[in-house]
Write a protein that holds these residues in place. Structure first.
Motif, PDB file in Angstrom:
ATOM      1  N   VAL A 242      12.170  21.921  15.266  1.00  0.00           N
ATOM      2  CA  VAL A 242      12.465  21.288  13.972  1.00  0.00           C
ATOM      3  C   VAL A 242      11.592  21.915  12.887  1.00  0.00           C
ATOM      4  N   LYS A 243      10.321  22.159  13.206  1.00  0.00           N
ATOM      5  CA  LYS A 243       9.410  22.798  12.236  1.00  0.00           C
ATOM      6  C   LYS A 243       9.970  24.138  11.788  1.00  0.00           C
ATOM      7  N   LYS A 244      10.368  24.945  12.774  1.00  0.00           N
ATOM      8  CA  LYS A 244      10.878  26.290  12.472  1.00  0.00           C
ATOM      9  C   LYS A 244      12.177  26.231  11.683  1.00  0.00           C
ATOM     10  N   ALA A 245      13.054  25.293  12.046  1.00  0.00           N
ATOM     11  CA  ALA A 245      14.340  25.173  11.357  1.00  0.00           C
ATOM     12  C   ALA A 245      14.145  24.791   9.898  1.00  0.00           C
ATOM     13  N   ILE A 246      13.217  23.891   9.624  1.00  0.00           N
ATOM     14  CA  ILE A 246      12.940  23.489   8.228  1.00  0.00           C
ATOM     15  C   ILE A 246      12.403  24.681   7.453  1.00  0.00           C
ATOM     16  N   MET A 247      11.438  25.384   8.051  1.00  0.00           N
ATOM     17  CA  MET A 247      10.813  26.516   7.364  1.00  0.00           C
ATOM     18  C   MET A 247      11.836  27.633   7.117  1.00  0.00           C
ATOM     19  N   GLN A 248      12.653  27.952   8.124  1.00  0.00           N
ATOM     20  CA  GLN A 248      13.646  29.022   7.971  1.00  0.00           C
ATOM     21  C   GLN A 248      14.718  28.637   6.965  1.00  0.00           C
TER      22      GLN A 248
ATOM     23  N   ALA B  30       3.726  15.513  10.958  1.00  0.00           N
ATOM     24  CA  ALA B  30       4.429  14.322  10.476  1.00  0.00           C
ATOM     25  C   ALA B  30       5.038  13.537  11.626  1.00  0.00           C
ATOM     26  N   ILE B  31       5.156  12.233  11.417  1.00  0.00           N
ATOM     27  CA  ILE B  31       5.892  11.372  12.338  1.00  0.00           C
ATOM     28  C   ILE B  31       7.345  11.423  11.869  1.00  0.00           C
ATOM     29  N   PRO B  32       8.285  11.810  12.737  1.00  0.00           N
ATOM     30  CA  PRO B  32       9.670  12.002  12.293  1.00  0.00           C
ATOM     31  C   PRO B  32      10.285  10.742  11.698  1.00  0.00           C
ATOM     32  N   ASN B  33      10.907  10.916  10.541  1.00  0.00           N
ATOM     33  CA  ASN B  33      11.597   9.832   9.854  1.00  0.00           C
ATOM     34  C   ASN B  33      13.048  10.278   9.696  1.00  0.00           C
ATOM     35  N   GLN B  34      13.985   9.473  10.214  1.00  0.00           N
ATOM     36  CA  GLN B  34      15.396   9.865  10.221  1.00  0.00           C
ATOM     37  C   GLN B  34      15.961  10.033   8.809  1.00  0.00           C
ATOM     38  N   GLN B  35      15.496   9.234   7.868  1.00  0.00           N
ATOM     39  CA  GLN B  35      15.995   9.359   6.488  1.00  0.00           C
ATOM     40  C   GLN B  35      15.575  10.694   5.889  1.00  0.00           C
ATOM     41  N   ILE B  36      14.315  11.067   6.084  1.00  0.00           N
ATOM     42  CA  ILE B  36      13.826  12.334   5.525  1.00  0.00           C
ATOM     43  C   ILE B  36      14.516  13.501   6.224  1.00  0.00           C
ATOM     44  N   LEU B  37      14.712  13.404   7.528  1.00  0.00           N
ATOM     45  CA  LEU B  37      15.400  14.476   8.253  1.00  0.00           C
ATOM     46  C   LEU B  37      16.831  14.644   7.757  1.00  0.00           C
ATOM     47  N   SER B  38      17.515  13.527   7.493  1.00  0.00           N
ATOM     48  CA  SER B  38      18.897  13.636   7.001  1.00  0.00           C
ATOM     49  C   SER B  38      18.933  14.248   5.606  1.00  0.00           C
ATOM     50  N   LYS B  39      17.962  13.923   4.741  1.00  0.00           N
ATOM     51  CA  LYS B  39      17.888  14.541   3.408  1.00  0.00           C
ATOM     52  C   LYS B  39      17.663  16.042   3.532  1.00  0.00           C
ATOM     53  N   LEU B  40      16.753  16.426   4.439  1.00  0.00           N
ATOM     54  CA  LEU B  40      16.470  17.845   4.636  1.00  0.00           C
ATOM     55  C   LEU B  40      17.712  18.579   5.161  1.00  0.00           C
ATOM     56  N   GLU B  41      18.438  17.946   6.098  1.00  0.00           N
ATOM     57  CA  GLU B  41      19.670  18.554   6.621  1.00  0.00           C
ATOM     58  C   GLU B  41      20.679  18.792   5.504  1.00  0.00           C
ATOM     59  N   ARG B  42      20.825  17.794   4.619  1.00  0.00           N
ATOM     60  CA  ARG B  42      21.796  17.891   3.532  1.00  0.00           C
ATOM     61  C   ARG B  42      21.442  19.003   2.560  1.00  0.00           C
ATOM     62  N   ILE B  43      20.153  19.101   2.165  1.00  0.00           N
ATOM     63  CA  ILE B  43      19.730  20.099   1.178  1.00  0.00           C
ATOM     64  C   ILE B  43      19.697  21.499   1.785  1.00  0.00           C
ATOM     65  N   LEU B  44      19.170  21.611   3.003  1.00  0.00           N
ATOM     66  CA  LEU B  44      19.002  22.938   3.609  1.00  0.00           C
ATOM     67  C   LEU B  44      20.258  23.427   4.315  1.00  0.00           C
ATOM     68  N   GLY B  45      21.163  22.515   4.677  1.00  0.00           N
ATOM     69  CA  GLY B  45      22.368  22.912   5.398  1.00  0.00           C
ATOM     70  C   GLY B  45      22.061  23.310   6.835  1.00  0.00           C
ATOM     71  N   VAL B  46      21.019  22.704   7.430  1.00  0.00           N
ATOM     72  CA  VAL B  46      20.600  23.019   8.794  1.00  0.00           C
ATOM     73  C   VAL B  46      20.582  21.733   9.608  1.00  0.00           C
ATOM     74  N   LYS B  47      21.002  21.809  10.886  1.00  0.00           N
ATOM     75  CA  LYS B  47      20.944  20.627  11.759  1.00  0.00           C
ATOM     76  C   LYS B  47      19.525  20.479  12.291  1.00  0.00           C
ATOM     77  N   LEU B  48      18.920  19.318  12.050  1.00  0.00           N
ATOM     78  CA  LEU B  48      17.531  19.075  12.479  1.00  0.00           C
ATOM     79  C   LEU B  48      17.455  17.982  13.548  1.00  0.00           C
ATOM     80  N   ARG B  49      18.302  16.969  13.436  1.00  0.00           N
ATOM     81  CA  ARG B  49      18.242  15.869  14.410  1.00  0.00           C
ATOM     82  C   ARG B  49      18.904  16.304  15.698  1.00  0.00           C
ATOM     83  N   GLY B  50      18.228  16.030  16.790  1.00  0.00           N
ATOM     84  CA  GLY B  50      18.750  16.418  18.097  1.00  0.00           C
ATOM     85  C   GLY B  50      18.141  17.722  18.607  1.00  0.00           C
ATOM     86  N   LEU B  51      17.353  18.400  17.776  1.00  0.00           N
ATOM     87  CA  LEU B  51      16.688  19.644  18.225  1.00  0.00           C
ATOM     88  C   LEU B  51      15.458  19.280  19.055  1.00  0.00           C
ATOM     89  N   LYS B  52      15.158  20.072  20.027  1.00  0.00           N
ATOM     90  CA  LYS B  52      13.961  19.821  20.850  1.00  0.00           C
ATOM     91  C   LYS B  52      13.014  20.971  20.731  1.00  0.00           C
TER      92      LYS B  52
END
Length: 147
Positions: free
Chosen positions: A88-94, A125-147
């Motif tokens: 998830v860290k790498k996906a956000i950064m990329q 960070a402690i994962p927050n589903q709301q923040i992850l969904s916002k990041l997915e929407r803005i970045l266009g990357v799937k973050l939830r469900g990644l291990k």
């Protein structure tokens, strides 16, 4: 003027003279305790100072707090918060770098503080589903469900 009021002060009031003042020293002392068990100390330390033999007994279960502290001491399991996974860290950064955004710009896009993005990218960070969904929407990357 009223007839009962006189212009002069009454004769029975005498002006104080400096020599009439009482110059004797006043000594204030502490009141000594009365009643009770005189000669018997109230604390164990006082009894030890007097040379008396003192027996102490440890209370078991002296209340709710003592019971909780005992449970904490006996706890062997290591507990910790869930952290952001490495993928998830790498996906956000990329995703952020692909959109050519800074951490501050990304934080402004999702209405969060830049520190939040920094914590997600560093994995603290402690994962927050709301923040992850916002990041997915803005970045266009799937973050939830990644291990």
């Amino acid at each position: 003027r009223a007839p009962w009021r006189l212009a002069t002060s009454p004769p029975h009031r005498k002006r104080p003279n400096k020599m009439d003042q009482d110059w004797k020293p006043v000594v204030l002392t502490k009141k000594k305790p009365t009643g009770g068990m005189n000669g018997v100390p109230k604390s164990a330390d006082a009894a030890r100072r007097m040379g008396l033999q003192v027996d102490t007994v440890k209370k078991q279960g002296a209340g709710y707090n003592a019971q909780r502290m005992g449970k904490l001491e006996n706890e062997t399991e290591e507990l910790s918060h869930a952290k952001v996974e490495g993928a998830v860290k790498k996906a956000i950064m990329q995703g952020r770098l692909a959109k050519k955004m800074t951490q501050a710009q990304l934080a402004q896009q999702i209405n969060e503080k830049p520190q939040i993005i920094q914590e997600y990218e560093s994995g603290k960070a402690i994962p927050n589903q709301q923040i992850l969904s916002k990041l997915e929407r803005i970045l266009g990357v799937k973050l939830r469900g990644l291990k």
